[in-house]
Design a protein around this motif. Structure first.
Motif, short mmCIF file in Angstrom:
data_model
loop_
_atom_site.label_atom_id
_atom_site.label_comp_id
_atom_site.label_asym_id
_atom_site.label_seq_id
_atom_site.Cartn_x
_atom_site.Cartn_y
_atom_site.Cartn_z
N MET A 44 -11.22 13.89 -12.48
CA MET A 44 -12.17 12.81 -12.71
C MET A 44 -11.49 11.45 -12.68
N GLY A 45 -12.25 10.42 -12.31
CA GLY A 45 -11.74 9.06 -12.36
C GLY A 45 -11.55 8.60 -13.79
N ASP A 46 -10.53 7.75 -14.00
CA ASP A 46 -10.25 7.26 -15.35
C ASP A 46 -11.31 6.29 -15.83
N THR A 47 -11.41 6.20 -17.15
CA THR A 47 -12.26 5.22 -17.81
C THR A 47 -11.39 4.42 -18.78
N GLY A 48 -11.94 3.35 -19.31
CA GLY A 48 -11.18 2.53 -20.25
C GLY A 48 -11.80 1.17 -20.43
N MET A 49 -10.96 0.13 -20.40
CA MET A 49 -11.42 -1.23 -20.71
C MET A 49 -10.72 -2.23 -19.80
N LEU A 50 -11.48 -3.24 -19.38
CA LEU A 50 -10.93 -4.39 -18.66
C LEU A 50 -11.14 -5.62 -19.52
N ARG A 51 -10.09 -6.44 -19.66
CA ARG A 51 -10.18 -7.68 -20.44
C ARG A 51 -9.79 -8.85 -19.55
N ASP A 52 -10.59 -9.93 -19.61
CA ASP A 52 -10.25 -11.12 -18.82
C ASP A 52 -9.41 -12.08 -19.66
N GLU A 53 -9.01 -13.19 -19.05
CA GLU A 53 -8.12 -14.13 -19.74
C GLU A 53 -8.80 -14.83 -20.90
N ALA A 54 -10.11 -14.83 -20.92
CA ALA A 54 -10.84 -15.43 -22.04
C ALA A 54 -11.00 -14.46 -23.20
N HIS A 56 -12.70 -11.55 -23.03
CA HIS A 56 -13.91 -10.74 -22.92
C HIS A 56 -13.54 -9.33 -22.46
N SER A 57 -14.17 -8.34 -23.07
CA SER A 57 -13.89 -6.95 -22.74
C SER A 57 -15.07 -6.32 -22.02
N MET A 58 -14.80 -5.56 -20.98
CA MET A 58 -15.83 -4.86 -20.22
C MET A 58 -15.41 -3.41 -20.04
N PRO A 59 -16.26 -2.45 -20.41
CA PRO A 59 -15.91 -1.05 -20.20
C PRO A 59 -15.77 -0.69 -18.72
N VAL A 60 -14.71 0.03 -18.40
CA VAL A 60 -14.55 0.64 -17.08
C VAL A 60 -15.16 2.03 -17.19
N VAL A 61 -16.28 2.26 -16.48
CA VAL A 61 -17.01 3.52 -16.65
C VAL A 61 -16.61 4.58 -15.62
N ASP A 62 -15.88 4.17 -14.56
CA ASP A 62 -15.41 5.13 -13.56
C ASP A 62 -14.41 4.42 -12.66
N THR A 63 -13.60 5.19 -11.97
CA THR A 63 -12.63 4.66 -11.00
C THR A 63 -12.74 5.51 -9.74
N VAL A 64 -12.86 4.84 -8.58
CA VAL A 64 -13.07 5.56 -7.32
C VAL A 64 -12.21 4.96 -6.22
N LYS A 65 -12.00 5.73 -5.16
CA LYS A 65 -11.26 5.27 -4.00
C LYS A 65 -12.18 4.48 -3.07
N GLY A 66 -11.60 3.49 -2.38
CA GLY A 66 -12.33 2.73 -1.39
C GLY A 66 -11.58 2.69 -0.08
N GLU A 67 -12.07 1.93 0.85
CA GLU A 67 -11.42 1.79 2.15
C GLU A 67 -10.14 0.98 2.04
N GLN A 68 -9.26 1.16 3.00
CA GLN A 68 -7.99 0.42 3.11
C GLN A 68 -7.10 0.63 1.88
N GLY A 69 -7.26 1.77 1.21
CA GLY A 69 -6.41 2.09 0.07
C GLY A 69 -6.74 1.35 -1.21
N LEU A 70 -7.89 0.67 -1.23
CA LEU A 70 -8.28 -0.02 -2.46
C LEU A 70 -8.79 0.97 -3.50
N ILE A 71 -8.55 0.65 -4.77
CA ILE A 71 -9.08 1.44 -5.88
C ILE A 71 -10.06 0.55 -6.64
N TRP A 72 -11.29 1.05 -6.77
CA TRP A 72 -12.37 0.28 -7.39
C TRP A 72 -12.62 0.75 -8.82
N HIS A 73 -12.78 -0.22 -9.70
CA HIS A 73 -13.06 0.03 -11.11
C HIS A 73 -14.50 -0.38 -11.39
#
Length: 242
Positions: A44-54, A56-73
């Protein structure tokens, strides 16, 4: 656009990283480097948290592969802008459980030496499908063998070989009809002591002794030649965890 650096390939125990947002899509961002494993190979794709420089916290609900080797959160919340610096933190307890189960799946593939036709895992259980014709498989014997390797505390390591070297050694590939993942012509092998060596892009523990004792929950017929074996953690009170 360059591919996302897969930090988990080299440092599966790292659970926090600072990254730069490279692309934004609906409800998801891609970054330059990540510790989050994208869904694939039955894991399964990982879950967790993303925090910006201000802050603010946003839940990462899934992680998937994309084109050109990108990983999308995939995020539940307002998306940061391209170029923003963010901190990504895994739900480590969930990831570690997946690392344990994925390594246990490798042990299962050694205990049952037949071609693997499919598989899937969660933090609580995992299953592999095997191409087995007419062979009687014993739940207790498989459970005992896997837990024996767990007790031995075998080292789990990673090595890289070329795609050409893999082609010259096809016996390393246990899965049927699924090409091993490659990275620039290189193939990642996961090695467990002297008992297993196979291509895999997933995350694993460093030693088998980190795996909680397991039990073979069921062996089911899924066709004339297909046997589905499901592993679960041993219930509390039987030497394992629930």
């Amino acid at each position: 656009m360059s591919a996302t650096v897969r930090q988990f390939d080299h440092a599966p125990y790292q659970h926090v990283i600072t990254a730069e947002v490279r692309a934004v899509a609906e409800h998801a961002v891609a970054v330059d480097c990540t510790v989050f494993y994208p869904c694939g190979g039955g894991q399964m794709g990982d879950t967790g948290m993303l925090r910006d420089e201000a802050g603010h916290s946003m839940p990462v609900v899934d992680t998937v592969k994309g084109e050109q080797g990108l990983i999308w959160h995939r995020l539940d919340g307002e998306l940061p802008a391209v170029g923003a610096r963010v901190e990504l933190e895994l739900d480590w307890a969930r990831r570690y459980r997946l690392m344990q189960m994925h390594t246990a799946m490798h042990l299962l593939s050694v205990a049952v030496p037949f071609p693997v036709t499919g598989g899937q895992m969660t933090p609580d259980k995992g299953r592999l499908d095997f191409d087995v014709a007419g062979d009687a498989l014993d739940k207790a014997a498989i459970t005992e063998r896997i837990n024996g390797w767990i007790t031995e505390d075998l080292p789990v390591s990673v090595e890289w070989i070329t795609a050409e070297a893999l082609a010259a050694n096809p016996e390393l590939v246990k899965t049927v009809g699924v090409a091993p993942p490659t990275d620039g012509g290189q193939v990642r092998l996961v090695c467990i002591g002297e008992i297993d060596r196979q291509p895999c892009g997933g995350t694993h523990v460093a030693r088998t002794g980190e795996i909680a004792p397991i039990t073979v929950k069921s062996i089911k017929n899924r066709g004339a030649r297909n046997r589905r074996i499901t592993l679960e953690w041993q219930p509390t009170g039987e030497g394992g965890t629930s």
